[in-house]
Write a protein that holds these residues in place. Structure first.
Motif, PDB file in Angstrom:
ATOM      1  N   ILE A  85     -12.973  -5.234 -10.832  1.00 22.35           N
ATOM      2  CA  ILE A  85     -12.876  -6.418 -11.693  1.00 22.35           C
ATOM      3  C   ILE A  85     -11.907  -6.146 -12.845  1.00 22.35           C
ATOM      4  N   LYS A  86     -12.002  -4.962 -13.448  1.00 26.49           N
ATOM      5  CA  LYS A  86     -11.109  -4.583 -14.552  1.00 26.49           C
ATOM      6  C   LYS A  86      -9.647  -4.600 -14.101  1.00 26.49           C
ATOM      7  N   GLU A  87      -9.376  -4.033 -12.925  1.00 21.11           N
ATOM      8  CA  GLU A  87      -8.005  -4.013 -12.411  1.00 21.11           C
ATOM      9  C   GLU A  87      -7.505  -5.432 -12.131  1.00 21.11           C
ATOM     10  N   ALA A  88      -8.382  -6.287 -11.644  1.00 22.54           N
ATOM     11  CA  ALA A  88      -7.984  -7.664 -11.343  1.00 22.54           C
ATOM     12  C   ALA A  88      -7.645  -8.428 -12.618  1.00 22.54           C
ATOM     13  N   LEU A  89      -8.334  -8.109 -13.705  1.00 24.92           N
ATOM     14  CA  LEU A  89      -8.128  -8.822 -14.961  1.00 24.92           C
ATOM     15  C   LEU A  89      -7.041  -8.206 -15.832  1.00 24.92           C
ATOM     16  N   SER A  90      -6.535  -7.022 -15.457  1.00 24.81           N
ATOM     17  CA  SER A  90      -5.510  -6.364 -16.274  1.00 24.81           C
ATOM     18  C   SER A  90      -4.200  -7.116 -16.148  1.00 24.81           C
ATOM     19  N   ALA A  91      -3.394  -7.027 -17.189  1.00 26.52           N
ATOM     20  CA  ALA A  91      -2.109  -7.728 -17.216  1.00 26.52           C
ATOM     21  C   ALA A  91      -1.032  -6.949 -16.459  1.00 26.52           C
ATOM     22  N   GLU A  92      -1.351  -5.744 -16.019  1.00 31.04           N
ATOM     23  CA  GLU A  92      -0.385  -4.903 -15.329  1.00 31.04           C
ATOM     24  C   GLU A  92      -0.013  -5.501 -13.976  1.00 31.04           C
ATOM     25  N   GLU A  93       1.258  -5.680 -13.741  1.00 26.64           N
ATOM     26  CA  GLU A  93       1.725  -6.245 -12.477  1.00 26.64           C
ATOM     27  C   GLU A  93       2.025  -5.134 -11.482  1.00 26.64           C
ATOM     28  N   GLU A  94       1.632  -5.348 -10.227  1.00 26.06           N
ATOM     29  CA  GLU A  94       1.948  -4.401  -9.174  1.00 26.06           C
ATOM     30  C   GLU A  94       3.293  -4.779  -8.563  1.00 26.06           C
ATOM     31  N   LYS A  95       4.091  -3.773  -8.251  1.00 28.05           N
ATOM     32  CA  LYS A  95       5.405  -4.003  -7.665  1.00 28.05           C
ATOM     33  C   LYS A  95       5.244  -4.403  -6.199  1.00 28.05           C
ATOM     34  N   ALA A  96       5.827  -5.519  -5.830  1.00 26.48           N
ATOM     35  CA  ALA A  96       5.760  -5.983  -4.445  1.00 26.48           C
ATOM     36  C   ALA A  96       6.856  -5.304  -3.627  1.00 26.48           C
ATOM     37  N   ASP A  97       6.477  -4.755  -2.473  1.00 24.28           N
ATOM     38  CA  ASP A  97       7.401  -4.009  -1.615  1.00 24.28           C
ATOM     39  C   ASP A  97       6.871  -4.141  -0.196  1.00 24.28           C
ATOM     40  N   ASP A  98       7.738  -4.511   0.744  1.00 23.15           N
ATOM     41  CA  ASP A  98       7.251  -4.722   2.112  1.00 23.15           C
ATOM     42  C   ASP A  98       7.374  -3.481   3.001  1.00 23.15           C
ATOM     43  N   SER A  99       7.662  -2.333   2.423  1.00 20.33           N
ATOM     44  CA  SER A  99       7.824  -1.099   3.182  1.00 20.33           C
ATOM     45  C   SER A  99       6.507  -0.666   3.836  1.00 20.33           C
ATOM     46  N   VAL A 100       6.578  -0.222   5.083  1.00 26.12           N
ATOM     47  CA  VAL A 100       5.395   0.290   5.780  1.00 26.12           C
ATOM     48  C   VAL A 100       5.652   1.716   6.284  1.00 26.12           C
ATOM     49  N   ASP A 101       6.516   2.465   5.557  1.00 25.41           N
ATOM     50  CA  ASP A 101       6.773   3.839   5.975  1.00 25.41           C
ATOM     51  C   ASP A 101       5.509   4.684   5.769  1.00 25.41           C
ATOM     52  N   ILE A 102       5.452   5.829   6.400  1.00 22.42           N
ATOM     53  CA  ILE A 102       4.242   6.655   6.414  1.00 22.42           C
ATOM     54  C   ILE A 102       3.805   7.053   5.006  1.00 22.42           C
ATOM     55  N   LYS A 103       4.732   7.508   4.181  1.00 22.64           N
ATOM     56  CA  LYS A 103       4.373   7.946   2.821  1.00 22.64           C
ATOM     57  C   LYS A 103       3.772   6.795   2.008  1.00 22.64           C
ATOM     58  N   THR A 104       4.435   5.653   2.032  1.00 19.59           N
ATOM     59  CA  THR A 104       3.957   4.493   1.280  1.00 19.59           C
ATOM     60  C   THR A 104       2.580   4.057   1.756  1.00 19.59           C
ATOM     61  N   MET A 105       2.431   3.906   3.066  1.00 11.41           N
ATOM     62  CA  MET A 105       1.167   3.409   3.599  1.00 11.41           C
ATOM     63  C   MET A 105       0.036   4.422   3.424  1.00 11.41           C
ATOM     64  N   PHE A 106       0.340   5.705   3.555  1.00  6.37           N
ATOM     65  CA  PHE A 106      -0.686   6.725   3.342  1.00  6.37           C
ATOM     66  C   PHE A 106      -1.226   6.646   1.917  1.00  6.37           C
ATOM     67  N   LEU A 107      -0.326   6.588   0.945  1.00  2.69           N
ATOM     68  CA  LEU A 107      -0.755   6.529  -0.458  1.00  2.69           C
ATOM     69  C   LEU A 107      -1.545   5.249  -0.748  1.00  2.69           C
ATOM     70  N   LEU A 108      -1.069   4.129  -0.228  1.00  5.66           N
ATOM     71  CA  LEU A 108      -1.790   2.871  -0.442  1.00  5.66           C
ATOM     72  C   LEU A 108      -3.151   2.880   0.255  1.00  5.66           C
ATOM     73  N   ALA A 109      -3.203   3.416   1.477  1.00  4.75           N
ATOM     74  CA  ALA A 109      -4.460   3.451   2.231  1.00  4.75           C
ATOM     75  C   ALA A 109      -5.491   4.331   1.526  1.00  4.75           C
ATOM     76  N   VAL A 110      -5.051   5.467   1.013  1.00  6.10           N
ATOM     77  CA  VAL A 110      -5.973   6.341   0.274  1.00  6.10           C
ATOM     78  C   VAL A 110      -6.430   5.642  -1.006  1.00  6.10           C
ATOM     79  N   ALA A 111      -5.474   5.075  -1.748  1.00  5.40           N
ATOM     80  CA  ALA A 111      -5.810   4.426  -3.018  1.00  5.40           C
ATOM     81  C   ALA A 111      -6.788   3.273  -2.848  1.00  5.40           C
ATOM     82  N   THR A 112      -6.635   2.512  -1.777  1.00 11.11           N
ATOM     83  CA  THR A 112      -7.520   1.358  -1.581  1.00 11.11           C
ATOM     84  C   THR A 112      -8.834   1.723  -0.923  1.00 11.11           C
TER      85      THR A 112
END
Length: 191
Positions: A85-112
């Motif tokens: 909820i805190k992250e959803a309400l924060s003013a910080e914008e996430e950078k939009a990027d359509d990359s699905v390379d292994i490094k990017t997706m691994f980091l996002l998958a772990v983070a989520t």
């Protein structure tokens, strides 16, 4: 754990992945079904893997914490939900990027899926049948992630924050439910 409770928990856990998938879809000039499936597989796979790992950790230490397991489940779910909820309400914008390379997706998958690790620990204390549970969570996340890419591509970031808030509220409610059930106050509910 009932199927309805598992479904509600799976949806709650999936909301971070859904929100990131919306961002991925937003970044795509044209919807790529292949990228949507790749994103869904990464997020669904990690949402299944992390609670399984958490379950194994929880089982290892179960004998030390069984007297307070309901409090652990409550605190972990409440903290995870509040953080979403805190992250959803924060003013910080996430950078939009359509990359699905292994490094990017691994980091996002772990983070989520870090929150799913903690949920897996609580599953060990609650004696949940882990294989069907993590399979269900993974499938729900896969479907919601692919859907998120499509929604992001069509509508943009309009629903991202709402999805994260919804997921956070669900996890907090599930934490309260576990605590109140242990205290014998909710034994009449069908969840």
């Amino acid at each position: 754990m009932s199927l309805l409770t598992l479904f509600i928990t799976a949806v709650g856990l999936s909301m971070d992945a859904f929100a990131v998938s919306v961002c991925k879809g937003l970044a795509m000039k044209k919807l790529s079904r292949k990228k949507a499936v790749v994103i869904g597989l990464w997020f669904g796979g990690f949402q299944a893997l992390m609670p399984a790992l958490g379950y194994l950790l929880g089982k290892r230490f179960e004998r030390y914490v069984t007297a307070i397991d309901h409090w652990i489940a409550f605190v972990l779910l409440a903290l995870i939900g509040a953080n979403m909820i805190k992250e959803a309400l924060s003013a910080e914008e996430e950078k939009a990027d359509d990359s699905v390379d292994i490094k990017t997706m691994f980091l996002l998958a772990v983070a989520t899926s870090i929150d799913a690790l903690a949920v897996g620990i609580t599953y060990a204390f609650l004696q949940v049948r882990i294989v069907p549970a993590v399979s269900f969570i993974g499938i729900i996340t896969l479907v919601l992630s692919v859907t998120g890419v499509k929604i992001g591509n069509a509508f943009g970031l309009k629903y991202k924050a709402r999805a994260e808030i919804f997921g956070g509220v669900i996890l907090i409610v599930m934490g309260w439910k576990i605590l109140l059930e242990h205290m014998g106050l909710l034994n009449w509910l069908p969840l």
